[in-house]
Design a protein around this motif. Structure first.
Motif, PDB file in Angstrom:
ATOM      1  N   ASP A 132      -5.376  11.887  -0.746  1.00  0.00           N
ATOM      2  CA  ASP A 132      -6.543  11.027  -0.934  1.00  0.00           C
ATOM      3  C   ASP A 132      -6.372  10.033  -2.074  1.00  0.00           C
ATOM      4  OD1 ASP A 132      -8.037  12.049   1.208  1.00  0.00           O
ATOM      5  OD2 ASP A 132      -8.640  13.777   0.018  1.00  0.00           O
ATOM      6  N   LYS A 133      -5.123   9.649  -2.332  1.00  0.00           N
ATOM      7  CA  LYS A 133      -4.819   8.677  -3.393  1.00  0.00           C
ATOM      8  C   LYS A 133      -3.836   7.641  -2.861  1.00  0.00           C
ATOM      9  CE  LYS A 133      -6.854  10.952  -6.815  1.00  0.00           C
ATOM     10  NZ  LYS A 133      -8.017  10.458  -7.515  1.00  0.00           N
ATOM     11  N   MET A 134      -4.017   6.405  -3.282  1.00  0.00           N
ATOM     12  CA  MET A 134      -3.029   5.376  -2.973  1.00  0.00           C
ATOM     13  C   MET A 134      -3.022   4.343  -4.090  1.00  0.00           C
ATOM     14  SD  MET A 134      -4.237   2.762  -0.005  1.00  0.00           S
ATOM     15  CE  MET A 134      -5.937   2.274   0.177  1.00  0.00           C
ATOM     16  N   VAL A 135      -1.911   3.628  -4.154  1.00  0.00           N
ATOM     17  CA  VAL A 135      -1.743   2.541  -5.110  1.00  0.00           C
ATOM     18  C   VAL A 135      -1.525   1.265  -4.305  1.00  0.00           C
ATOM     19  CG1 VAL A 135      -0.276   1.586  -6.934  1.00  0.00           C
ATOM     20  CG2 VAL A 135      -0.783   4.038  -6.899  1.00  0.00           C
ATOM     21  N   ILE A 136      -2.267   0.224  -4.667  1.00  0.00           N
ATOM     22  CA  ILE A 136      -2.105  -1.086  -4.050  1.00  0.00           C
ATOM     23  C   ILE A 136      -1.510  -2.008  -5.105  1.00  0.00           C
ATOM     24  CG2 ILE A 136      -3.267  -3.054  -2.974  1.00  0.00           C
ATOM     25  CD1 ILE A 136      -5.547  -1.090  -2.229  1.00  0.00           C
ATOM     26  N   TYR A 176       0.875  -1.169   0.000  1.00  0.00           N
ATOM     27  CA  TYR A 176       0.000   0.000   0.000  1.00  0.00           C
ATOM     28  C   TYR A 176       0.911   1.217   0.000  1.00  0.00           C
ATOM     29  CZ  TYR A 176      -3.949  -2.918   1.439  1.00  0.00           C
ATOM     30  OH  TYR A 176      -4.939  -3.872   1.494  1.00  0.00           O
ATOM     31  N   GLU A 177       0.696   2.137  -0.954  1.00  0.00           N
ATOM     32  CA  GLU A 177       1.526   3.342  -1.002  1.00  0.00           C
ATOM     33  C   GLU A 177       0.663   4.567  -1.263  1.00  0.00           C
ATOM     34  OE1 GLU A 177       5.602   5.066  -2.996  1.00  0.00           O
ATOM     35  OE2 GLU A 177       4.750   3.220  -3.792  1.00  0.00           O
ATOM     36  N   GLN A 178       0.744   5.512  -0.346  1.00  0.00           N
ATOM     37  CA  GLN A 178       0.025   6.773  -0.498  1.00  0.00           C
ATOM     38  C   GLN A 178       0.758   7.633  -1.517  1.00  0.00           C
ATOM     39  OE1 GLN A 178      -0.128   9.242   3.038  1.00  0.00           O
ATOM     40  NE2 GLN A 178      -2.126  10.026   2.433  1.00  0.00           N
ATOM     41  N   THR A 179       0.030   8.099  -2.544  1.00  0.00           N
ATOM     42  CA  THR A 179       0.643   8.911  -3.597  1.00  0.00           C
ATOM     43  C   THR A 179       0.198  10.363  -3.534  1.00  0.00           C
ATOM     44  OG1 THR A 179      -1.094   8.235  -5.145  1.00  0.00           O
ATOM     45  CG2 THR A 179       0.962   6.935  -5.139  1.00  0.00           C
ATOM     46  N   ALA A 180      -0.854  10.648  -2.782  1.00  0.00           N
ATOM     47  CA  ALA A 180      -1.379  11.995  -2.532  1.00  0.00           C
ATOM     48  C   ALA A 180      -2.277  11.863  -1.300  1.00  0.00           C
ATOM     49  CB  ALA A 180      -2.167  12.504  -3.743  1.00  0.00           C
ATOM     50  N   GLU A 214      -2.296 -20.962 -11.122  1.00  0.00           N
ATOM     51  CA  GLU A 214      -1.830 -22.033 -12.002  1.00  0.00           C
ATOM     52  C   GLU A 214      -0.352 -21.882 -12.351  1.00  0.00           C
ATOM     53  OE1 GLU A 214      -4.538 -22.282 -15.325  1.00  0.00           O
ATOM     54  OE2 GLU A 214      -6.190 -22.913 -14.036  1.00  0.00           O
ATOM     55  N   GLY A 215       0.459 -21.526 -11.333  1.00  0.00           N
ATOM     56  CA  GLY A 215       1.902 -21.437 -11.497  1.00  0.00           C
ATOM     57  C   GLY A 215       2.417 -20.158 -12.117  1.00  0.00           C
ATOM     58  N   VAL A 216       1.514 -19.246 -12.481  1.00  0.00           N
ATOM     59  CA  VAL A 216       1.916 -17.985 -13.098  1.00  0.00           C
ATOM     60  C   VAL A 216       1.705 -16.854 -12.080  1.00  0.00           C
ATOM     61  CG1 VAL A 216       1.480 -16.344 -14.968  1.00  0.00           C
ATOM     62  CG2 VAL A 216       1.296 -18.807 -15.402  1.00  0.00           C
ATOM     63  N   THR A 217       2.771 -16.102 -11.804  1.00  0.00           N
ATOM     64  CA  THR A 217       2.695 -14.980 -10.867  1.00  0.00           C
ATOM     65  C   THR A 217       2.644 -13.672 -11.649  1.00  0.00           C
ATOM     66  OG1 THR A 217       3.933 -16.200  -9.194  1.00  0.00           O
ATOM     67  CG2 THR A 217       3.832 -13.807  -8.934  1.00  0.00           C
ATOM     68  N   ARG A 218       1.707 -12.819 -11.245  1.00  0.00           N
ATOM     69  CA  ARG A 218       1.602 -11.490 -11.854  1.00  0.00           C
ATOM     70  C   ARG A 218       1.264 -10.495 -10.747  1.00  0.00           C
ATOM     71  NH1 ARG A 218      -3.590 -13.441 -12.528  1.00  0.00           N
ATOM     72  NH2 ARG A 218      -5.233 -11.901 -12.331  1.00  0.00           N
ATOM     73  N   THR A 219       1.524  -9.229 -11.010  1.00  0.00           N
ATOM     74  CA  THR A 219       1.210  -8.173 -10.050  1.00  0.00           C
ATOM     75  C   THR A 219       0.036  -7.352 -10.568  1.00  0.00           C
ATOM     76  OG1 THR A 219       3.507  -8.049  -9.313  1.00  0.00           O
ATOM     77  CG2 THR A 219       2.107  -6.159  -8.808  1.00  0.00           C
ATOM     78  N   GLU A 220      -1.014  -7.298  -9.764  1.00  0.00           N
ATOM     79  CA  GLU A 220      -2.175  -6.460 -10.069  1.00  0.00           C
ATOM     80  C   GLU A 220      -1.959  -5.126  -9.361  1.00  0.00           C
ATOM     81  OE1 GLU A 220      -4.944  -7.013 -11.929  1.00  0.00           O
ATOM     82  OE2 GLU A 220      -4.336  -9.036 -12.486  1.00  0.00           O
ATOM     83  N   VAL A 221      -2.227  -4.025 -10.057  1.00  0.00           N
ATOM     84  CA  VAL A 221      -2.056  -2.690  -9.493  1.00  0.00           C
ATOM     85  C   VAL A 221      -3.429  -2.015  -9.467  1.00  0.00           C
ATOM     86  CG1 VAL A 221      -0.951  -0.438  -9.761  1.00  0.00           C
ATOM     87  CG2 VAL A 221       0.317  -2.532 -10.319  1.00  0.00           C
ATOM     88  N   PHE A 222      -3.777  -1.470  -8.306  1.00  0.00           N
ATOM     89  CA  PHE A 222      -5.078  -0.823  -8.109  1.00  0.00           C
ATOM     90  C   PHE A 222      -4.846   0.629  -7.691  1.00  0.00           C
ATOM     91  CE2 PHE A 222      -5.277  -5.282  -6.804  1.00  0.00           C
ATOM     92  CZ  PHE A 222      -6.195  -5.769  -7.723  1.00  0.00           C
TER      93      PHE A 222
END
Length: 147
Positions: free
Chosen positions: A122-126, A116-120, A133-141
């Motif tokens: 009232d804004k943050m990025v998760i 969790y990172e606050q960018t402003a 199934e063995g595949v790792t990926r990063t979801e960004v919200f």
């Protein structure tokens, strides 16, 4: 040399004191797009020891809830449980998902697999690492705090 000793002693004292992490910037209701719909996170005010509780709910494109999460964030990391829209649990009574603490900094909570990172104010990025199934990926919200 004396100043170096004092500075080192001071820093070690702070680390040993077990200072309570400040998660208060997370407090409130946050919304953003994700997983083909919209989701909402609600974070409590921190308790005296800094612990926070929270909940998440995901809304599909039709506006209905597809699943929930409930969690506890403390100085060791986060523990959470998932629930279907009918409130049946994904994990057993004894199980939960754990994200161990990596680092806490002002406006940033870094856990193993989740950040969790606050960018402003009232804004943050998760950022969430997911393996399927063995595949790792990063979801960004990208989240916005509701007033």
């Amino acid at each position: 040399m004396k100043n170096l000793f004092f500075t080192s002693f001071f820093l070690l004292s702070l680390m040993a004191s077990g200072q309570t992490p400040d998660f208060s910037w997370l407090t409130g209701t946050w919304t953003g797009p994700g997983f083909g719909g919209t989701f909402e996170e609600v974070w409590s005010n921190p308790s005296e020891d800094g612990t926070m509780i929270g909940m998440f709910r995901h809304f599909g494109e039709d506006g209905t809830v597809s699943f929930y999460e409930f969690w506890v964030l403390d100085s060791t990391g986060m523990k959470l449980r998932h629930f279907n829209e009918d409130f049946t649990a994904w994990e057993t009574k004894e199980e939960y998902v754990s994200f161990e603490k990596v680092e806490f900094a002002p406006g940033k909570v870094i856990l193993k697999g989740l950040t969790y990172e606050q960018t402003a104010p009232d804004k943050m990025v998760i950022s969430l690492k997911m393996t399927h199934e063995g595949v790792t990926r990063t979801e960004v919200f990208n989240m916005t705090r509701n007033q």
